[in-house]
Scaffold this active site. Sequence first.
Site, PDB file in Angstrom:
ATOM      1  N   SER A 176       0.800  -1.236   0.000  1.00 21.57           N
ATOM      2  CA  SER A 176       0.000   0.000   0.000  1.00 21.57           C
ATOM      3  C   SER A 176       0.826   1.277   0.000  1.00 21.57           C
ATOM      4  O   SER A 176       0.248   2.372   0.011  1.00 21.57           O
ATOM      5  CB  SER A 176      -0.954   0.016   1.197  1.00 21.57           C
ATOM      6  OG  SER A 176      -2.025  -0.870   0.988  1.00 21.57           O
ATOM      7  N   LYS A 179      -0.288   3.659  -2.599  1.00 19.64           N
ATOM      8  CA  LYS A 179      -1.322   4.691  -2.445  1.00 19.64           C
ATOM      9  C   LYS A 179      -0.733   6.092  -2.277  1.00 19.64           C
ATOM     10  O   LYS A 179      -1.449   7.083  -2.455  1.00 19.64           O
ATOM     11  CB  LYS A 179      -2.224   4.362  -1.259  1.00 19.64           C
ATOM     12  CG  LYS A 179      -3.046   3.093  -1.441  1.00 19.64           C
ATOM     13  CD  LYS A 179      -4.039   2.917  -0.299  1.00 19.64           C
ATOM     14  CE  LYS A 179      -4.854   1.647  -0.442  1.00 19.64           C
ATOM     15  NZ  LYS A 179      -4.088   0.439  -0.123  1.00 19.64           N
ATOM     16  N   SER A 233      -5.528   3.618   4.457  1.00 20.37           N
ATOM     17  CA  SER A 233      -5.140   2.668   3.414  1.00 20.37           C
ATOM     18  C   SER A 233      -6.347   1.887   2.895  1.00 20.37           C
ATOM     19  O   SER A 233      -6.266   0.674   2.675  1.00 20.37           O
ATOM     20  CB  SER A 233      -4.068   1.698   3.940  1.00 20.37           C
ATOM     21  OG  SER A 233      -3.289   1.197   2.903  1.00 20.37           O
ATOM     22  N   LYS A 338       3.188   6.760   5.014  1.00 18.62           N
ATOM     23  CA  LYS A 338       2.327   5.725   4.429  1.00 18.62           C
ATOM     24  C   LYS A 338       2.863   4.368   4.856  1.00 18.62           C
ATOM     25  O   LYS A 338       4.072   4.143   4.889  1.00 18.62           O
ATOM     26  CB  LYS A 338       2.282   5.813   2.895  1.00 18.62           C
ATOM     27  CG  LYS A 338       1.247   4.899   2.282  1.00 18.62           C
ATOM     28  CD  LYS A 338      -0.164   5.380   2.593  1.00 18.62           C
ATOM     29  CE  LYS A 338      -1.213   4.309   2.332  1.00 18.62           C
ATOM     30  NZ  LYS A 338      -1.225   3.267   3.379  1.00 18.62           N
TER      31      LYS A 338
END
Length: 405
Positions: A176, A179, A233, A338
């Site tokens: 992820s 993202k 997420s 992130k």
Amino acid sequence: MPEARRHRVSSQRFLPAFRLVAVTLIAVYSTAFLLPEAQAARKHEAPVAKKSQAAGDSRAKGAKSVAQAPHAATAKRGAKTEKVVRADNEDRVVRGGRNVVATIRQRGGKTVVAVQRRSIVRVAEAPPRLSFGQMAGLNHTEDALDLKSNAALVIDQDTREVLFSKNDHAILPIASLTKLMTGLVMSEARLPNEELITIVQDDVDTEKHSSSRLMVGTTLSRGELLHLALMSSENRAAHALARTYPGGTATFVSVMNAKARLLGMKDTRYVEPTGLSFNNQSSAQDLALLVNAASADATVRQLSTSPNYQVEVGNRLLQFNTTNRLVKNPDWDIGVQKTGFINEAGQCLVMQTKIAGRKLIMVFLDSAGKLSRIGDAERVRRWVEATHLMSPAARQSVATADIAG
């Protein structure tokens, strides 16, 4: 003399004996009470059967009344006797515990008890799946900070000085962390944040079958979906953003790859916008470039470091939280962050943060434990703070020793 040790005998050792005694008592009960009652019932029926045979020559009324007589007599003796007679040739199963079973059979006036002990078969759990980094042997790389992440990079954002590196050129799945590019592309697209987008079946994860609280039919604004994608997420949110991009998902992914090339991310490839595919791959070197670019975007900075967020879904108010616990830690000053995880990528984390007055970019890839990426960030932070207090000559000595090692 030392005191003699008392030997404690566990009651568990006598459980099989207790169970066999119980089964034997049941068998004795069946022989002593149920069998005589059944035999008595048979003796009582014998004369009735003879009377029926003698009355067989009379065809009409007489035969009918004689045939009904035994049924009336049996009914008076009660339902209990009937049940015993019917069950005379049936097997009865008695459990003496979890794995002890006895079968009681009535055959020809004899009671036969068969005791069976069932063996318990334990199925061994499947071994954990190896990440790409582990399969490549990166987990055998030693480093001065003893990090659990198999690839890592820490650089000074202003001077581009590399403070720490470990397998930073290895190309690995990034989960992820994808993202962060999804959010950057969406932010730079300047599409209306108020536009409503509905989650559809195409947004449901068919790669890893991950769960989501955004049910099919949920309608949120583009801004809300972007917030959930960067902070929590949310996979369906990220996919819906790409699906509703002008030109659709394929166009969106091509823009992601074009942006990566523009930033100089030569080792990076995206195939979808969520990170669920292990074919989304990059290196720590490339991701540092992405974090640097994302930290210059006010929207990405704000949404990725949001601790929690509420959205209204129908008549319910759903609260979502950050996936990075360091965001809520007052000891950390985080500008962009992130997280990511799939089995192939391991635990991943990227951040832009300020430590000891320096803006640092941290990248941690392919960490094995659930909290190890957080532990690695804490180790780096303490290390940077400790070396900051050293004299310039001492810092140079430590850096020389790290390079030599």
